[in-house]
Design an enzyme around this catalytic site. Structure first.
Site, PDB file in Angstrom:
ATOM      1  N   THR A   1       0.698   1.473 -11.038  1.00  0.00           N
ATOM      2  CA  THR A   1       1.073   0.996  -9.944  1.00  0.00           C
ATOM      3  C   THR A   1       1.634   2.102  -9.046  1.00  0.00           C
ATOM      4  O   THR A   1       1.820   3.247  -9.202  1.00  0.00           O
ATOM      5  CB  THR A   1       2.390  -0.081 -10.104  1.00  0.00           C
ATOM      6  OG1 THR A   1       3.536   0.686 -10.693  1.00  0.00           O
ATOM      7  CG2 THR A   1       1.819  -1.289 -10.942  1.00  0.00           C
ATOM      8  N   SER A   2       1.891   1.642  -7.712  1.00  0.00           N
ATOM      9  CA  SER A   2       2.265   2.814  -6.469  1.00  0.00           C
ATOM     10  C   SER A   2       3.740   3.132  -6.613  1.00  0.00           C
ATOM     11  O   SER A   2       4.027   4.076  -6.392  1.00  0.00           O
ATOM     12  CB  SER A   2       1.754   2.168  -5.247  1.00  0.00           C
ATOM     13  OG  SER A   2       0.378   1.957  -5.017  1.00  0.00           O
ATOM     14  N   THR A   3       4.558   2.138  -7.122  1.00  0.00           N
ATOM     15  CA  THR A   3       5.967   2.286  -7.187  1.00  0.00           C
ATOM     16  C   THR A   3       6.735   1.757  -8.362  1.00  0.00           C
ATOM     17  O   THR A   3       5.985   1.109  -8.949  1.00  0.00           O
ATOM     18  CB  THR A   3       6.508   1.718  -5.923  1.00  0.00           C
ATOM     19  OG1 THR A   3       6.545   0.302  -6.238  1.00  0.00           O
ATOM     20  CG2 THR A   3       5.951   1.833  -4.420  1.00  0.00           C
TER      21      THR A   3
END
Length: 188
Positions: free
Chosen positions: A8-10
């Site tokens: 996931t990006s964050t």
């Protein structure tokens, strides 16, 4: 061996990461590498570890193509690198279908899906830039608040206690460069 990769990006997207990991285990992966880092980042140590771990005949499995790459060129580069090792890439959840890069039709579909995803990202960035420009013109856009400077006092306190900038960055969840910037602004 089936090797899974979840991203996931964050760090706020914990539920998404957990769902990917769960689905990869359920799909029969024997080892799952996971990380929370932007896909645009070139520093993805868990992806590098997954690729390094692969041996001839292994399969790298991801749930969606955008978990692996942010552009069509990157996606095809990963496919090529995986195939050069004598391995395959499988994208698991594509509307109930799986895409296996060992056959030409799936490779074509993966290329098209990667191109569509890249196009969608570009459109989103364009709309975002238009919205920011409009907000600036109306005097409503202030930009994001600097987060590191708001923690300058805490950075200084930890530094005085003997913590290294790397340790401070990890503890406060900020970049090491931001720690140096805070320390520099305090001494000037």
């Amino acid at each position: 061996m089936k090797i899974g990769y979840a991203r996931t990006s964050t760090t706020e997207q914990l539920a998404g990461l957990e769902a990917q990991v769960r689905d990869l285990w359920a799909a029969g992966c024997e080892k799952v590498f996971q990380e929370q880092v932007s896909g645009a980042s070139t520093d993805r140590p868990q992806l590098a570890a997954a690729l390094e771990h692969m041996r001839q005949g292994d399969v790298l499995m991801v749930m969606k193509p955008d978990r692996l790459a942010r552009s069509t060129a990157d996606l095809l580069g990963y496919v090529k690198a995986i195939q050069a090792k004598g391995c395959r890439l499988i994208v698991q959840s594509m509307g109930g279908q799986t895409l296996d890069t060992s056959n030409p039709t799936s490779k074509l579909m993966l290329t098209m899906l990667g191109a569509v995803a890249e196009f969608e990202r570009d459109l989103m960035k364009e709309r975002q830039a238009e919205g920011i420009a409009k907000a600036k013109a109306e005097g409503k856009y202030k930009g994001r608040k600097p987060t590191a400077r708001s923690q300058a006092h805490e950075v200084s306190k930890l530094h005085e206690q003997g913590m290294t900038p790397t340790e401070i960055a990890k503890k406060l969840g900020m970049g090491r460069t931001s720690v140096y910037r805070c320390l520099s602004s305090l001494t000037n």
